[in-house]
Design an enzyme around this catalytic site. Structure first.
Site, PDB file in Angstrom:
ATOM      1  N   LYS A 163       0.756  -1.299   0.072  1.00 10.33           N
ATOM      2  CA  LYS A 163       0.042   0.155   0.151  1.00 10.33           C
ATOM      3  C   LYS A 163       0.950   1.359  -0.138  1.00 10.33           C
ATOM      4  O   LYS A 163       2.004   1.087   0.314  1.00 10.33           O
ATOM      5  CB  LYS A 163      -1.194   0.056   1.045  1.00 10.33           C
ATOM      6  CG  LYS A 163      -0.323  -0.091   2.622  1.00 10.33           C
ATOM      7  CD  LYS A 163      -1.281   0.024   3.663  1.00 10.33           C
ATOM      8  CE  LYS A 163      -0.544   0.004   4.921  1.00 10.33           C
ATOM      9  NZ  LYS A 163      -1.445  -0.036   6.317  1.00 10.33           N
ATOM     10  N   TYR A 182      15.441  31.189   5.493  1.00  6.83           N
ATOM     11  CA  TYR A 182      14.437  31.856   5.924  1.00  6.83           C
ATOM     12  C   TYR A 182      14.416  32.207   7.669  1.00  6.83           C
ATOM     13  O   TYR A 182      14.670  31.184   8.203  1.00  6.83           O
ATOM     14  CB  TYR A 182      13.042  31.179   5.754  1.00  6.83           C
ATOM     15  CG  TYR A 182      12.608  31.237   4.078  1.00  6.83           C
ATOM     16  CD1 TYR A 182      12.281  32.511   3.774  1.00  6.83           C
ATOM     17  CD2 TYR A 182      12.426  30.117   3.593  1.00  6.83           C
ATOM     18  CE1 TYR A 182      11.723  32.523   2.498  1.00  6.83           C
ATOM     19  CE2 TYR A 182      11.886  30.300   2.107  1.00  6.83           C
ATOM     20  CZ  TYR A 182      11.482  31.357   1.668  1.00  6.83           C
ATOM     21  OH  TYR A 182      11.189  31.354   0.390  1.00  6.83           O
TER      22      TYR A 182
END
Length: 349
Positions: free
Chosen positions: A35, A244
């Site tokens: 999955k 940043y």
């Protein structure tokens, strides 16, 4: 921008499946959970490889995942859908020859009305309270279900990665109580349950994270290496900042490498300023914030800056990185984004 590369070692994948298969007796088959695109590593290639290694049973989360891998598997491969038979799944289940694991009375009704002669499995809730029939619903539905000869009865352990947890024995006892005497093949264990020992193995085991190199299978070989291309290097002077928010400030003349990957690629922003990229065995500390597409790392102490720096590698596996991020290896792998170029290696290639 050059894309980062995710390198998948298929020989290690097969070795992990084989090792987990060997943990069970001859009467227990070993499936593979593929999955979430095989935990981010590419379900089509992974499923093909594990089929060639001997796996004949596969588990996906939803019908669409099963339909995507069906063309890559031989007709004798059985693909179970853990979410069961959802509304609108009828054609996908039929056309891709998928086996839904029924979780509720509504799903049972839907299966019997639309695919009355098709194979199905049943999931029982033995205490996790997530998916599956509770005891009362099972008692009500069991006669009709068993009359149609289910392909599998399964449940799922909540605390299998904690071997001494009392919940394991409680769920084992409840699974026996609910399923003994049915004459149907049974499955209780994923990777953690396999490691709990033969009492938990039943007829089929369902390894997932252990195939891909993660805990709790400590003996697993690493499967994935994530290499990030260096776009640019620069010298940062003492007192200057990087990234940043001025999160990191240089205390010495520092050589900074900017690499092409970021949180848009599933690299958690929480790794800002606390983790390392690697050049072989040499750590290169992440300096400043992980941004959407870029990460900056300190390469001052390297004799030569390589073309790529690694985030996942032999020196820093998925669980080591998860520990730094405060999460689990599952999340590290399944977060890996579609921008990575995936390369597969195996013996002779």
């Amino acid at each position: 921008m050059a894309s980062a590369s995710l390198n998948i070692d298929l020989d290690a994948l097969v070795a992990n499946w084989t090792a987990l298969d060997a943990r069970s007796g001859a009467g227990t088959r070993t499936a593979a959970v593929v999955k979430a695109d095989s935990y981010g590593l590419g379900a089509a290639r992974v499923a093909q490889t594990l089929y060639a290694a001997g796996a004949r049973t596969f588990f996906v989360a939803v019908a669409e995942e099963g339909a995507k891998i069906r063309p890559y598997l031989a007709p004798d491969a059985q693909i179970f859908v853990l979410s069961g038979h959802m509304a609108g799944d009828f054609e996908t289940l039929r056309d891709a020859n998928l086996t839904p694991v029924l979780n509720s009375l509504d799903q049972i009704t839907r299966q019997f009305e639309t695919l009355p002669d098709a194979p199905f499995g049943v999931q029982l809730d033995t205490g996790m309270n997530r998916l599956g029939l509770e005891a009362e619903d099972w008692a009500q539905a069991a006669p009709a279900l068993l009359a149609k000869d289910p392909a599998l009865i399964m449940s799922h352990l909540a605390c299998a990665d904690e071997p001494d947890h009392a919940m394991n024995a409680q769920q084992l006892a409840e699974f026996h109580r609910m399923s003994d005497g049915t004459g149907v093949a049974r499955s209780l264990s994923a990777t953690g349950g396999i490691l709990l020992g033969p009492d938990y193995h039943f007829d089929l085991t369902r390894p997932g994270i252990g195939l891909y190199g993660g805990r709790p299978f400590e003996a697993a070989l690493p499967v994935a290496t994530l290499s990030l291309p260096v776009i640019q290097t620069r010298e940062v002077q003492p007192g200057e900042t990087v990234g940043y928010g001025n999160l990191w400030q240089a205390e010495r003349v520092t050589r900074i490498a900017t690499v092409a990957a970021g949180y848009a690629d599933g690299i958690h922003r929480v790794l800002s300023n606390i983790s390392d990229l690697w050049a072989g065995d040499s750590p290169c500390p992440v300096r400043g914030r992980v941004s959407m597409d870029l990460i900056t790392a300190d390469v001052t102490d390297l004799d030569e800056v390589p073309d790529t720096l690694d985030l996942i590698c032999a020196a820093q596996g998925i669980d080591a990185l998860a520990d730094i991020a405060g999460t689990i290896g599952y999340e590290i792998l399944t977060a890996l984004g579609p921008r990575y170029t995936r390369f597969y290696t195996e013996r002779g290639t």
